[in-house]
Motif scaffolding. Structure first.
Motif, PDB file in Angstrom:
ATOM      1  N   ALA A 282      -6.355  -2.520  20.995  1.00 48.96           N
ATOM      2  CA  ALA A 282      -6.849  -3.557  20.219  1.00 48.96           C
ATOM      3  C   ALA A 282      -8.121  -3.165  19.350  1.00 48.96           C
ATOM      4  N   THR A 283      -8.756  -2.664  19.532  1.00 49.77           N
ATOM      5  CA  THR A 283      -9.546  -1.509  19.070  1.00 49.77           C
ATOM      6  C   THR A 283      -9.571  -0.436  18.560  1.00 49.77           C
ATOM      7  N   THR A 284      -8.398   0.313  18.400  1.00 48.67           N
ATOM      8  CA  THR A 284      -7.488   1.484  18.034  1.00 48.67           C
ATOM      9  C   THR A 284      -7.503   1.088  16.867  1.00 48.67           C
ATOM     10  N   LEU A 285      -7.671   2.492  15.479  1.00 47.78           N
ATOM     11  CA  LEU A 285      -7.553   2.600  14.070  1.00 47.78           C
ATOM     12  C   LEU A 285      -6.392   3.868  14.644  1.00 47.78           C
ATOM     13  N   VAL A 286      -5.318   3.512  13.846  1.00 47.21           N
ATOM     14  CA  VAL A 286      -4.648   4.727  13.855  1.00 47.21           C
ATOM     15  C   VAL A 286      -4.596   5.252  12.325  1.00 47.21           C
ATOM     16  N   ILE A 287      -4.175   6.612  12.224  1.00 42.44           N
ATOM     17  CA  ILE A 287      -4.390   7.661  11.082  1.00 42.44           C
ATOM     18  C   ILE A 287      -3.440   8.131  11.101  1.00 42.44           C
TER      19      ILE A 287
ATOM     20  N   ALA B 190      -1.975  -3.281  10.166  1.00 45.32           N
ATOM     21  CA  ALA B 190      -3.401  -4.307  10.206  1.00 45.32           C
ATOM     22  C   ALA B 190      -4.659  -3.219   9.912  1.00 45.32           C
ATOM     23  N   GLN B 191      -4.526  -2.421  11.741  1.00 46.35           N
ATOM     24  CA  GLN B 191      -4.392  -1.184  12.125  1.00 46.35           C
ATOM     25  C   GLN B 191      -3.852   0.541  11.539  1.00 46.35           C
ATOM     26  N   PHE B 192      -3.595   0.728  10.782  1.00 43.08           N
ATOM     27  CA  PHE B 192      -3.262   2.133   9.903  1.00 43.08           C
ATOM     28  C   PHE B 192      -3.493   2.026   9.417  1.00 43.08           C
ATOM     29  N   ALA B 193      -4.116   3.558   8.447  1.00 42.85           N
ATOM     30  CA  ALA B 193      -4.522   3.720   7.576  1.00 42.85           C
ATOM     31  C   ALA B 193      -3.521   5.267   6.917  1.00 42.85           C
ATOM     32  N   ALA B 194      -3.478   5.346   6.385  1.00 42.69           N
ATOM     33  CA  ALA B 194      -2.964   6.578   5.892  1.00 42.69           C
ATOM     34  C   ALA B 194      -3.193   7.310   5.020  1.00 42.69           C
TER      35      ALA B 194
ATOM     36  N   ARG C 275     -17.473   1.998  10.461  1.00 40.46           N
ATOM     37  CA  ARG C 275     -18.853   2.377  11.527  1.00 40.46           C
ATOM     38  C   ARG C 275     -19.300   1.078  11.758  1.00 40.46           C
ATOM     39  N   SER C 276     -19.717   0.519  11.013  1.00 39.54           N
ATOM     40  CA  SER C 276     -20.357  -0.780  11.102  1.00 39.54           C
ATOM     41  C   SER C 276     -19.952  -1.889  12.018  1.00 39.54           C
ATOM     42  N   GLY C 277     -19.071  -1.701  11.634  1.00 41.57           N
ATOM     43  CA  GLY C 277     -17.569  -2.476  12.503  1.00 41.57           C
ATOM     44  C   GLY C 277     -17.567  -3.999  11.590  1.00 41.57           C
ATOM     45  N   ALA C 278     -17.841  -3.345  10.389  1.00 38.79           N
ATOM     46  CA  ALA C 278     -17.449  -4.940   9.638  1.00 38.79           C
ATOM     47  C   ALA C 278     -15.830  -5.287   8.985  1.00 38.79           C
ATOM     48  N   PHE C 279     -15.030  -3.050   9.000  1.00 43.37           N
ATOM     49  CA  PHE C 279     -13.819  -3.248   9.770  1.00 43.37           C
ATOM     50  C   PHE C 279     -13.879  -3.790  11.184  1.00 43.37           C
ATOM     51  N   ALA C 280     -12.886  -3.890  11.152  1.00 44.08           N
ATOM     52  CA  ALA C 280     -12.788  -4.394  12.852  1.00 44.08           C
ATOM     53  C   ALA C 280     -11.806  -3.924  13.200  1.00 44.08           C
ATOM     54  N   GLY C 281     -10.872  -3.953  14.535  1.00 45.41           N
ATOM     55  CA  GLY C 281      -9.817  -4.139  15.339  1.00 45.41           C
ATOM     56  C   GLY C 281      -9.577  -5.398  15.903  1.00 45.41           C
ATOM     57  N   GLN C 282      -8.140  -5.950  16.480  1.00 42.13           N
ATOM     58  CA  GLN C 282      -8.275  -7.320  16.332  1.00 42.13           C
ATOM     59  C   GLN C 282      -8.812  -7.761  17.777  1.00 42.13           C
TER      60      GLN C 282
END
Ligand code: F6P
Length: 537
Positions: free
Chosen positions: A189-194, A225-229, A126-133
Motif C-alpha cells: 500500500a505504500t510501495t511504488l513500482v517502477i 495506480a502505484q506503477f510507473a514506467a 517525496r512530499s506525499g502529494a502522490f501517495a499510495g493506497q
C-alpha cells in the motif's frame, strides 16, 4: 595494422626488462608529467610503462582514428550507431540548455519536458502529494535489467549520504528469489513500482513486473495506480495498464547502458531529489565539455582510453581491474562491466571486416580494501599482470570517522606503490634472515616472499564522492569506451551478442516444460531431461 600500431608494438618490445621505477629515476618530473588534472579531478597514469615515446605514439593513434571528428559527430546527433541506424545522444540528457537535432528535428524540447515531468513526479512522491493506497510512498522498487538496472542501482548506492526520499530497492534477476526477497517486508500500500525497460519486452523485467502487480493485487484494488514506467516503447506501457501520466519516455538514441541520465535514473532522483540529480547531470555535462574542448594530450577520457589500449592491445594484458577505494562505489565494477564489455566486446569492425586487433578486455573489480583480502594475491604474485585502475576520494562523508578514511587512502596508495616496486629476492632474503632462517630453507622461504613488481596501475583522485563527481566519473568512463571503440574501429553502441541470449531462452523454455522443441544439441537435451527428472523426484 597501421604503421602506428607496429611502432607502438616495437616501442613496447624495445622496453624489454625496463621497469616502471626506472622511468621515475630517468625523469624527476614523471609524477606530474604523467598526471592530468581537470575540473577538480586528478588522473595519475605515471605508474605505467608509458614513456614519452609511447605517449606520443598513442596520441598519434587517436589522431589517426579521427577521434575528434567522431566525437563531434556523436555530439552533433549523427547516426554513428551505424548497425542500428541510430544517433548516440545520451549526452543530450545531461546538457539541458544545449541544442541538438536528429533527422532535422531539435530533440531538446522533448528532453527538457520529460526531465521536468520526472522532477515534478519525484517531488510529488517525496512530499506525499502522490501517495499510495495506504499513504505516503515509503519504498520504491525499480524493476529492470542490464542498463535499466545497473546504472540507477550503482548510482543510488553511491549517493547514500544524500538519500532523503523513499527507500529504493532494485530487482533485476528473473530468479524468483530476487523479487521474493525484495518484496518481503514491504507494504504494497505504500510501495511504488517502477518498470524500467527501454524496449518494454525484456522477458526478465516483464516477468518481474507481472509478479509485482500480482503481489499488489492481493491487497490493493488498483495496483496499476502505484506503477510507473520508463521506456522508449511508450505504446507498450499502456498495454501493461500504466497511466501515461506516470510514463517517462526516451528516444532510441539513448543506449540502455548509457541511460541513467534520463528517465531510467528516476529511482536515483526519488532517492536524492531533483536538485541533487541535476548536480549529477551537471557533473556529466562538465566532463562532456572537457572531452570536447581539452587538447588530446590533456584530455581525461582520451588518456584513460590510451592507457587501456596500451595495456590490452599493446602489452597483451587480457583483463583490467577497477578498484574503487570507496565502499559506496561497490557496484561500479559491475556497471563498468556492462558499459565496457557490452560496448567494445566485438569481433567485427564497423565496416563489416574482421577486427585485426583484440577487442576490449575483460573488466572486473571490487572495492578496496575488501579485494585486498581476496584476489590481490594474484595481482601481486600471479603470473599474469593485471593493470589496476584505483579510484580514491580525498574526503569521505563520515567526518567523525576521518581516521577510517586516512587508513583507506593509505591502503590504496600502498597497493599501487607495492605493485610497482615489488620486493626483490635480496629484500626477501633479508627478511627471512632476520627471522633466523639460514641455508636452503632461507632460500626456499625467501622465494615465496618475492614480489615481481612492475605491475601497472592508474589512480583517479576525486575531492569527494558527490552527485557532481559521480557524474564526472560515469561520463569519463563512457567517453573512454567511445574513444577506445573509435580507435579499434568498431561500433560501441550495438549489442547483437546479448540480443541472442534473449531469443535462445525462449527456445529452451518448452524443453524444460517437457514440450516439443526441435533443434537442440544432445548435451542441452540431456541437461533439460535431468532437470525435469530432479524436479519430479
Ligand atoms: O542485455 C541486453 C540489453 O539490451 C542491454 O543492452 C539493456 O541494457 C538490457 O538488455 C535491458 O533492456 P531493456 O531496457 O530494453 O529491458
Amino acid at each position: 595494422m597501421t604503421d602506428i600500431w607496429s611502432r607502438l608494438k616495437s616501442c613496447r618490445q624495445a622496453q624489454g626488462d625496463t621497469s616502471i621505477t626506472s622511468l621515475f629515476d630517468a625523469d624527476a618530473d614523471r609524477a606530474t608529467a604523467f598526471s592530468t588534472r581537470a575540473d577538480g579531478l586528478l588522473f595519475d597514469w605515471s605508474k605505467t610503462m608509458i614513456d614519452a615515446d609511447a605517449r606520443d605514439l598513442l596520441l598519434d593513434l587517436a589522431r589517426n582514428a579521427d577521434v575528434v571528428a567522431r566525437r563531434e559527430a556523436m555530439f552533433g546527433g549523427e547516426k554513428i550507431n551505424e548497425t542500428e541506424g541510430r544517433a548516440v545522444l545520451h549526452t543530450a540528457l545531461r546538457n539541458l540548455s544545449g541544442s541538438v537535432s536528429v533527422d532535422g528535428q531539435d530533440v531538446m524540447p522533448q528532453v527538457r519536458q520529460t526531465h521536468d515531468r520526472m522532477a515534478a513526479f519525484a517531488n510529488d512522491v517525496r512530499s506525499g502529494a502522490f501517495a499510495g493506497q495506504g499513504g505516503k510512498i515509503t519504498d520504491v522498487v525499480n524493476i529492470g535489467i542490464g542498463g535499466s538496472d545497473l546504472g540507477p542501482y550503482m548510482a543510488t548506492l553511491a549517493m547514500a549520504p544524500y538519500h532523503d526520499g523513499p527507500r529504493t530497492h532494485f530487482v533485476s534477476n528473473v530468479d524468483g528469489a530476487d523479487i521474493a526477497d525484495t518484496l518481503k517486508g514491504l507494504d504494497p500500500a505504500t510501495t511504488l513500482v517502477i518498470v524500467a525497460s527501454k524496449t518494454f519486452t525484456t522477458i526478465e523485467t516483464m516477468t518481474n513486473a507481472q509478479t509485482a502487480r500480482d503481489w499488489m493485487a492481493k491487497t490493493l484494488s488498483d495496483p496499476a495506480a502505484q506503477f510507473a514506467a520508463l521506456s522508449s516503447a511508450v505504446d507498450k506501457t499502456g498495454e501493461f495498464g500504466i497511466d501515461e501520466a506516470r510514463v517517462f519516455g526516451f528516444e532510441d538514441w539513448v543506449g540502455g547502458r548509457y541511460s541513467v541520465w534520463g528517465p531510467i535514473g528516476l529511482s536515483l532522483m526519488l532517492a536524492i531529489g531533483p536538485d541533487r540529480f541535476d548536480e549529477f547531470l551537471a557533473g556529466g555535462a562538465a566532463m562532456d565539455a572537457h572531452f570536447r574542448s581539452a587538447p588530446l594530450a590533456d584530455n581525461l577520457p582520451v588518456l584513460l582510453a590510451l592507457v587501456g589500449i596500451w595495456h590490452h592491445q599493446i602489452c597483451g594484458y587480457p583483463t583490467r581491474a577497477v578498484l574503487p577505494y570507496d565502499n559506496r562505489l561497490m557496484r561500479l565494477p559491475a556497471y563498468l562491466q556492462q558499459l565496457e564489455m557490452e560496448s567494445n566486446g566485438k569481433r567485427v569492425a564497423m565496416d563489416g571486416s574482421d577486427l585485426t586487433l583484440p577487442s576490449g578486455p575483460v573488466v572486473w573489480g571490487e572495492p578496496g580494501t575488501n579485494g585486498q583480502h581476496a584476489f590481490y594475491q594474484l595481482i601481486h604474485q600471479g603470473t599474469m599482470p593485471v593493470p589496476c585502475e584505483f579510484i580514491l576520494a580525498a574526503r569521505g562523508h563520515e567526518d567523525e570517522l576521518a581516521h577510517h578514511h586516512i587508513l583507506l587512502a593509505a591502503n590504496c596508495l600502498a597497493q599501487s606503490e607495492a605493485l610497482m616496486r615489488g620486493r626483490s629476492l635480496d629484500e626477501a632474503r633479508a627478511l627471512m634472515e632476520a627471522k633466523g632462517l639460514r641455508g636452503a630453507e632461507l632460500d626456499r622461504q625467501a622465494r615465496h616472499r618475492v614480489f615481481p613488481g612492475n605491475r601497472p596501475s592508474t589512480t583517479l583522485l576525486i575531492p569527494q564522492l558527490t552527485p557532481y563527481t559521480l557524474g564526472q566519473i560515469v561520463a569519463l568512463y563512457e567517453h573512454r569506451v567511445f574513444v577506445e571503440g573509435v580507435i579499434l574501429g568498431l561500433n560501441s553502441f550495438d549489442q547483437w551478442g546479448v540480443e541472442l541470449g534473449k531469443e535462445l531462452a525462449l527456445k529452451v523454455e518448452p524443453l524444460l516444460k517437457g514440450e516439443a522443441s526441435p533443434d537442440h544439441d544432445p548435451s542441452t537435451e540431456h541437461l533439460a531431461q535431468a532437470f525435469r527428472q530432479m524436479r519430479a523426484d
